[in-house]
Design a protein around this motif. Structure first.
Motif, PDB file in Angstrom:
ATOM      1  N   ILE A   1       0.857  -1.274  -0.062  1.00 16.69           N
ATOM      2  CA  ILE A   1      -0.021  -0.004   0.022  1.00 16.69           C
ATOM      3  C   ILE A   1       0.932   1.285   0.052  1.00 16.69           C
ATOM      4  N   LEU A   2       1.976   1.378   0.815  1.00 19.37           N
ATOM      5  CA  LEU A   2       2.998   2.270   0.789  1.00 19.37           C
ATOM      6  C   LEU A   2       3.473   2.641  -0.459  1.00 19.37           C
ATOM      7  N   ALA A   3       3.806   1.523  -1.214  1.00 17.45           N
ATOM      8  CA  ALA A   3       4.561   1.734  -2.615  1.00 17.45           C
ATOM      9  C   ALA A   3       3.416   2.214  -3.589  1.00 17.45           C
ATOM     10  N   ALA A   4       2.210   1.968  -3.482  1.00 16.18           N
ATOM     11  CA  ALA A   4       1.176   2.177  -4.395  1.00 16.18           C
ATOM     12  C   ALA A   4       0.789   3.599  -3.991  1.00 16.18           C
ATOM     13  N   ARG A   5       0.794   4.300  -2.729  1.00 21.88           N
ATOM     14  CA  ARG A   5       0.750   5.288  -2.397  1.00 21.88           C
ATOM     15  C   ARG A   5       1.849   6.383  -3.329  1.00 21.88           C
ATOM     16  N   HIS A   6       2.810   5.812  -3.321  1.00 19.15           N
ATOM     17  CA  HIS A   6       3.873   6.584  -4.024  1.00 19.15           C
ATOM     18  C   HIS A   6       3.637   6.683  -5.546  1.00 19.15           C
ATOM     19  N   TYR A   7       3.579   5.578  -6.035  1.00 17.18           N
ATOM     20  CA  TYR A   7       3.227   5.272  -7.292  1.00 17.18           C
ATOM     21  C   TYR A   7       2.144   6.194  -7.887  1.00 17.18           C
ATOM     22  N   LEU A   8       0.960   6.344  -7.270  1.00 16.93           N
ATOM     23  CA  LEU A   8      -0.355   7.209  -7.676  1.00 16.93           C
ATOM     24  C   LEU A   8       0.259   8.429  -7.343  1.00 16.93           C
ATOM     25  N   ALA A   9       1.099   8.865  -6.224  1.00 16.50           N
ATOM     26  CA  ALA A   9       1.423  10.262  -6.426  1.00 16.50           C
ATOM     27  C   ALA A   9       2.155  10.904  -7.443  1.00 16.50           C
ATOM     28  N   ARG A  10       3.206  10.074  -7.895  1.00 14.79           N
ATOM     29  CA  ARG A  10       3.726  10.435  -8.851  1.00 14.79           C
ATOM     30  C   ARG A  10       3.063  10.276 -10.390  1.00 14.79           C
ATOM     31  N   ARG A  11       1.969   9.623 -10.450  1.00 16.89           N
ATOM     32  CA  ARG A  11       1.324   9.306 -11.748  1.00 16.89           C
ATOM     33  C   ARG A  11      -0.148  10.044 -11.782  1.00 16.89           C
ATOM     34  N   GLY A  12      -0.585  10.490 -10.649  1.00 15.33           N
ATOM     35  CA  GLY A  12      -2.117  10.795 -10.585  1.00 15.33           C
ATOM     36  C   GLY A  12      -2.977   9.899 -10.102  1.00 15.33           C
ATOM     37  N   ASP A  13      -3.931  10.158  -9.385  1.00 19.02           N
ATOM     38  CA  ASP A  13      -5.112   9.261  -8.656  1.00 19.02           C
ATOM     39  C   ASP A  13      -5.744   8.567  -9.950  1.00 19.02           C
ATOM     40  N   CYS A  14      -6.214   7.724  -9.571  1.00 14.84           N
ATOM     41  CA  CYS A  14      -7.445   6.954 -10.388  1.00 14.84           C
ATOM     42  C   CYS A  14      -7.790   5.849  -9.530  1.00 14.84           C
ATOM     43  N   GLU A  15      -8.684   5.101 -10.069  1.00 17.08           N
ATOM     44  CA  GLU A  15      -9.508   3.739  -9.446  1.00 17.08           C
ATOM     45  C   GLU A  15      -8.216   2.790  -9.458  1.00 17.08           C
ATOM     46  N   CYS A  16      -8.136   2.112  -8.206  1.00 13.30           N
ATOM     47  CA  CYS A  16      -7.318   1.042  -8.337  1.00 13.30           C
ATOM     48  C   CYS A  16      -7.426  -0.059  -6.982  1.00 13.30           C
ATOM     49  N   ARG A  17      -7.063  -1.327  -7.387  1.00 19.12           N
ATOM     50  CA  ARG A  17      -7.285  -2.166  -6.337  1.00 19.12           C
ATOM     51  C   ARG A  17      -5.893  -3.058  -6.140  1.00 19.12           C
ATOM     52  N   PHE A  18      -5.932  -3.961  -5.041  1.00 20.35           N
ATOM     53  CA  PHE A  18      -5.072  -4.829  -4.822  1.00 20.35           C
ATOM     54  C   PHE A  18      -5.331  -6.257  -5.116  1.00 20.35           C
ATOM     55  N   ASP A  19      -4.602  -7.087  -6.194  1.00 18.22           N
ATOM     56  CA  ASP A  19      -4.808  -8.290  -6.182  1.00 18.22           C
ATOM     57  C   ASP A  19      -3.717  -9.207  -5.770  1.00 18.22           C
ATOM     58  N   CYS A  20      -3.791 -10.463  -5.483  1.00 19.23           N
ATOM     59  CA  CYS A  20      -2.614 -11.379  -5.426  1.00 19.23           C
ATOM     60  C   CYS A  20      -2.836 -12.283  -6.411  1.00 19.23           C
ATOM     61  N   LEU A  21      -1.699 -12.877  -6.867  1.00 18.91           N
ATOM     62  CA  LEU A  21      -1.660 -14.070  -7.775  1.00 18.91           C
ATOM     63  C   LEU A  21      -0.824 -15.128  -6.978  1.00 18.91           C
ATOM     64  N   LEU A  22      -1.470 -16.182  -6.798  1.00 21.86           N
ATOM     65  CA  LEU A  22      -0.527 -17.217  -5.740  1.00 21.86           C
ATOM     66  C   LEU A  22      -0.512 -18.444  -6.717  1.00 21.86           C
ATOM     67  N   ILE A  23       0.761 -18.731  -6.514  1.00 17.54           N
ATOM     68  CA  ILE A  23       1.372 -19.872  -7.441  1.00 17.54           C
ATOM     69  C   ILE A  23       1.641 -20.969  -6.364  1.00 17.54           C
ATOM     70  N   ASP A  24       0.652 -22.212  -6.178  1.00 14.74           N
ATOM     71  CA  ASP A  24       1.062 -23.165  -5.137  1.00 14.74           C
ATOM     72  C   ASP A  24       1.077 -24.447  -5.677  1.00 14.74           C
ATOM     73  N   ASP A  25       2.159 -24.762  -5.759  1.00 17.82           N
ATOM     74  CA  ASP A  25       2.896 -26.150  -6.405  1.00 17.82           C
ATOM     75  C   ASP A  25       2.568 -26.220  -7.848  1.00 17.82           C
ATOM     76  N   GLY A  26       2.691 -25.100  -8.503  1.00 18.81           N
ATOM     77  CA  GLY A  26       2.285 -24.901  -9.942  1.00 18.81           C
ATOM     78  C   GLY A  26       0.837 -24.600 -10.310  1.00 18.81           C
ATOM     79  N   ARG A  27      -0.032 -24.423  -9.334  1.00 18.96           N
ATOM     80  CA  ARG A  27      -1.229 -24.139  -9.583  1.00 18.96           C
ATOM     81  C   ARG A  27      -1.465 -22.595  -9.481  1.00 18.96           C
ATOM     82  N   ILE A  28      -2.206 -21.890 -10.242  1.00 20.96           N
ATOM     83  CA  ILE A  28      -2.493 -20.267 -10.085  1.00 20.96           C
ATOM     84  C   ILE A  28      -3.823 -20.298  -9.696  1.00 20.96           C
ATOM     85  N   GLU A  29      -3.799 -19.184  -8.694  1.00 23.90           N
ATOM     86  CA  GLU A  29      -5.327 -18.681  -8.090  1.00 23.90           C
ATOM     87  C   GLU A  29      -4.851 -17.153  -8.083  1.00 23.90           C
TER      88      GLU A  29
END
Length: 120
Positions: A82-110
């Motif tokens: 979130i801290l890094a995202a705030r810096h990114y948005l401060a440099r490039r302007g606010d916009c709609e955003c979200r936080f996703d995770c891509l998990l790879i467990d034993d080769g399977r993607i979620e």
């Protein structure tokens, strides 16, 4: 021996991020940036999903003994993203955003959309 272990870990991390980016692009997202770093935080992938900017944490585990990839995304880790995202948005302007995770467990993607919010 320590350097070799770290080199292998870094290479596996890059491979996981490349695989994650390809997977998300196949789902219709567009890659904007990779490995955005600021003091105190990092974002693995920044993608665009239509008008929404998506900050993606990629986690890979070959074993699920300790809860798998998802268990490694602690509240502390979320705050750093979130801290890094705030810096990114401060440099490039606010916009709609979200936080996703891509998990790879034993080769399977979620893909976890809206995995956490700025209230973390």
């Amino acid at each position: 021996m320590q350097a070799k272990t770290n080199d292998t870990t870094v290479a596996r991390g890059r491979e996981a991020e490349t695989r994650a980016a390809a997977y998300l692009e196949n789902q219709g997202l567009r890659l904007v940036d990779r490995n955005f770093r600021v003091r105190g935080g990092e974002i693995d992938l920044i993608m665009r999903d239509g008008r929404t900017l998506v900050f993606v944490e990629v986690r890979q585990r070959s074993r699920t003994d300790y809860g798998g990839a998802g268990a490694s995304i602690t509240v502390h880790k979320q705050r750093r993203i979130i801290l890094a995202a705030r810096h990114y948005l401060a440099r490039r302007g606010d916009c709609e955003c979200r936080f996703d995770c891509l998990l790879i467990d034993d080769g399977r993607i979620e893909w976890l959309r809206h995995a956490f919010s700025v209230d973390a």
